[in-house]
Write a protein that holds these residues in place. Sequence first.
Motif, mmCIF file in Angstrom:
data_model
loop_
_atom_site.group_PDB
_atom_site.id
_atom_site.type_symbol
_atom_site.label_atom_id
_atom_site.label_comp_id
_atom_site.label_asym_id
_atom_site.label_seq_id
_atom_site.Cartn_x
_atom_site.Cartn_y
_atom_site.Cartn_z
ATOM 1 N N ASP A 56 2.690 47.633 -35.673
ATOM 2 C CA ASP A 56 1.492 48.237 -35.095
ATOM 3 C C ASP A 56 1.830 49.076 -33.867
ATOM 4 N N ALA A 57 2.930 48.710 -33.191
ATOM 5 C CA ALA A 57 3.333 49.429 -31.976
ATOM 6 C C ALA A 57 4.124 50.695 -32.281
ATOM 7 N N VAL A 58 4.534 50.882 -33.529
ATOM 8 C CA VAL A 58 5.298 52.079 -33.891
ATOM 9 C C VAL A 58 4.380 53.304 -33.880
ATOM 10 N N ASP A 59 4.767 54.307 -33.158
ATOM 11 C CA ASP A 59 3.997 55.560 -33.091
ATOM 12 C C ASP A 59 4.639 56.592 -34.019
ATOM 13 N N PRO A 60 3.983 56.935 -35.133
ATOM 14 C CA PRO A 60 4.585 57.892 -36.082
ATOM 15 C C PRO A 60 4.790 59.279 -35.494
ATOM 16 N N GLN A 61 4.060 59.614 -34.439
ATOM 17 C CA GLN A 61 4.180 60.924 -33.782
ATOM 18 C C GLN A 61 4.001 62.068 -34.769
ATOM 19 N N GLY A 62 3.056 61.832 -35.706
ATOM 20 C CA GLY A 62 2.731 62.887 -36.660
ATOM 21 C C GLY A 62 3.654 62.974 -37.844
ATOM 22 N N ASP A 63 4.673 62.146 -37.912
ATOM 23 C CA ASP A 63 5.619 62.189 -39.037
ATOM 24 C C ASP A 63 5.020 61.474 -40.249
ATOM 25 N N GLU A 64 4.770 62.214 -41.331
ATOM 26 C CA GLU A 64 4.112 61.653 -42.514
ATOM 27 C C GLU A 64 4.962 60.589 -43.192
ATOM 28 N N MET A 65 6.261 60.787 -43.242
ATOM 29 C CA MET A 65 7.141 59.799 -43.869
ATOM 30 C C MET A 65 7.095 58.475 -43.114
ATOM 31 N N LYS B 230 2.971 51.943 -43.299
ATOM 32 C CA LYS B 230 1.904 51.367 -44.123
ATOM 33 C C LYS B 230 2.468 50.407 -45.163
ATOM 34 N N GLN B 231 3.549 50.796 -45.827
ATOM 35 C CA GLN B 231 4.175 49.932 -46.833
ATOM 36 C C GLN B 231 4.780 48.690 -46.190
ATOM 37 N N ALA B 232 5.368 48.846 -45.001
ATOM 38 C CA ALA B 232 5.966 47.704 -44.310
ATOM 39 C C ALA B 232 4.905 46.694 -43.890
ATOM 40 N N VAL B 233 3.744 47.186 -43.439
ATOM 41 C CA VAL B 233 2.643 46.288 -43.068
ATOM 42 C C VAL B 233 2.169 45.506 -44.286
ATOM 43 N N LYS B 234 2.029 46.198 -45.401
ATOM 44 C CA LYS B 234 1.607 45.518 -46.639
ATOM 45 C C LYS B 234 2.640 44.484 -47.069
ATOM 46 N N PHE B 235 3.910 44.834 -46.911
ATOM 47 C CA PHE B 235 4.988 43.913 -47.281
ATOM 48 C C PHE B 235 4.946 42.654 -46.415
ATOM 49 N N ALA B 236 4.750 42.829 -45.102
ATOM 50 C CA ALA B 236 4.673 41.677 -44.194
ATOM 51 C C ALA B 236 3.471 40.798 -44.515
ATOM 52 N N GLN B 237 2.345 41.419 -44.823
ATOM 53 C CA GLN B 237 1.146 40.647 -45.173
ATOM 54 C C GLN B 237 1.348 39.873 -46.472
ATOM 55 N N ASN B 238 2.066 40.476 -47.417
ATOM 56 C CA ASN B 238 2.352 39.782 -48.678
ATOM 57 C C ASN B 238 3.229 38.554 -48.439
ATOM 58 N N ILE B 239 4.181 38.669 -47.522
ATOM 59 C CA ILE B 239 5.040 37.517 -47.207
ATOM 60 C C ILE B 239 4.203 36.408 -46.575
ATOM 61 N N LEU B 240 3.295 36.779 -45.662
ATOM 62 C CA LEU B 240 2.407 35.784 -45.041
ATOM 63 C C LEU B 240 1.520 35.110 -46.085
ATOM 64 N N ASN B 241 0.980 35.909 -46.999
ATOM 65 C CA ASN B 241 0.122 35.348 -48.059
ATOM 66 C C ASN B 241 0.917 34.411 -48.964
ATOM 67 N N TYR B 242 2.164 34.790 -49.244
ATOM 68 C CA TYR B 242 3.008 33.951 -50.089
ATOM 69 C C TYR B 242 3.318 32.623 -49.392
ATOM 70 N N LEU B 243 3.602 32.696 -48.100
ATOM 71 C CA LEU B 243 3.835 31.466 -47.328
ATOM 72 C C LEU B 243 2.599 30.587 -47.321
ATOM 73 N N ASP B 244 1.451 31.206 -47.188
ATOM 74 C CA ASP B 244 0.190 30.465 -47.202
ATOM 75 C C ASP B 244 -0.041 29.818 -48.566
ATOM 76 N N MET B 245 0.264 30.546 -49.626
ATOM 77 C CA MET B 245 0.084 30.016 -50.978
ATOM 78 C C MET B 245 1.008 28.828 -51.236
#
Length: 495
Positions: A458-467, A473-488
């Motif tokens: 969340d602290a990463v500033d893309p500074q307008g870089d689309e890549m 965005k993909q890394a955030v989703k990946f981290a949330q999936n790991i949390l959900n898996y741990l919860d499961m």
Amino acid sequence: MCANVFGVLKSLFGKPFDGGKRMDHGGSQQQQQQQQHPMEQQYHQQQPYHPQHPAMMRLYEVQKEVASLGPQVCHFSGLQNDRDYKRLERDLTRLLLEVDQVDTEGKPELQGARKRAAQEVEGLLRYLEENASHPSRQAIEELSNEARQLVDERVVAPQRDGGVAEINDELVDALQEIILRLTQVKTEGRVPLRKARYRALTRLCAVQDVIEGRTQQQTLSLPLSGDTHEAVHRINQVMVKVSVARSQLVALLMGLSGRDSCAHLSRILTEMQVELDALDVSGNAAIRNYRKQVVEEINGLLKHLDLEGEGDDTRRYDLAQNNSIREIEAVRAHVSHLREGVLRHCVMGDLSFRPKAELQSLLTHLDAVDTAKNPCIREARRRAVVEVQAIITFLDLREALARRQPGPHEHPSHRSVWLVLGSLSDLQAQVLGFDGKRADKSYMMLEELLTKQLLALDAVDPQGDEMTKMARKQAVKFAQNILNYLDMKTDEWEY
């Protein structure tokens, strides 16, 4: 003589009631089929004898009644205000009073036998009360009432008042959400709670099936005009009756009908079928198809009218005996073996062990498992799929990290995202190998570290870089999936 009496009574009442545990759990399927209530086992296994002492004779009569009431108590899945609960409570209380009134004449052997008899009856009473008032049983009832109120407001009440039922995808989704919450209710392996949850699920799934069938019917250009053929008018009349029967069936399944019964509605639907069969529709293919479709809809309603005795068969509510569950468990065992191998090779820094093809074949296997529209089996399959996908994503990220060759002109924010992904890969390895509970320190540590990685992203500033935006965005989703898996892994879900 006293020694002989004591020996006989010990064989009768030598094992106090264990709360149904010997009945709830067993090794093989054959052992489970042979299991009986402890009192019933003792009754069938005892040797025939002819008691002489009056106290002995009375205790023997009590024991026979307990042997007949025990299985009823162990399989009762209702609430404390149910008629069967009050009957069982009344009969057991009466037996307890009769045991208390047995005159032992001060003889220690008879006193001990009377005490054990009282313990048996008290154990049944306690087990009956515990299951009927168990928090999970209350949760099942609350969810059933929530579904009942929803169906009453949207389907039954409008039809009863002469209006039109409000049936749409929103209603279907709301019912699906309640079904999912029902599958999460813990039963602790107790037979009565498993039965109660199974009964609630089967009825709610039946209602969902009826309603989904209705939403599909609304898209058809039926009924046909009565001017087409003289038989069409009769079929249209049956269609109106089927619509009324559908609402009656939903009311019956949800316990919202005080007058009708499944047997009565079954007779009505069967009479409709007879009426349709008697129509002469020869020579007109369109009308034959119309009649066939109405008959199929009637059959679809009839299949839900056999729920009166649903749940009495152990194989239905004890999903450990279900073939689909066994198939899923076999896949999970294979997945566990592959996961151990992947983690072992990763610890050694060996990336050559990549059983992705095997894991993909397991996903195909799981996709082919027949869930029979059972939400518990669907949830078991979903969880197995998540376990397979967790290993695949772990392998993919490890491979991507190993192949990564950052250039001198790489954006700093993009590099920061990859650093977080490297940390997430290490944490995911720990999550895959985690086999504890939520109260464990290791669980709380993993949860905290994963949350910190989300904050770092969340602290990463893309500074307008689309890549960088896309990578973050993909890394955030990946981290949330790991949390959900741990919860499961730690929610202690059961069939």
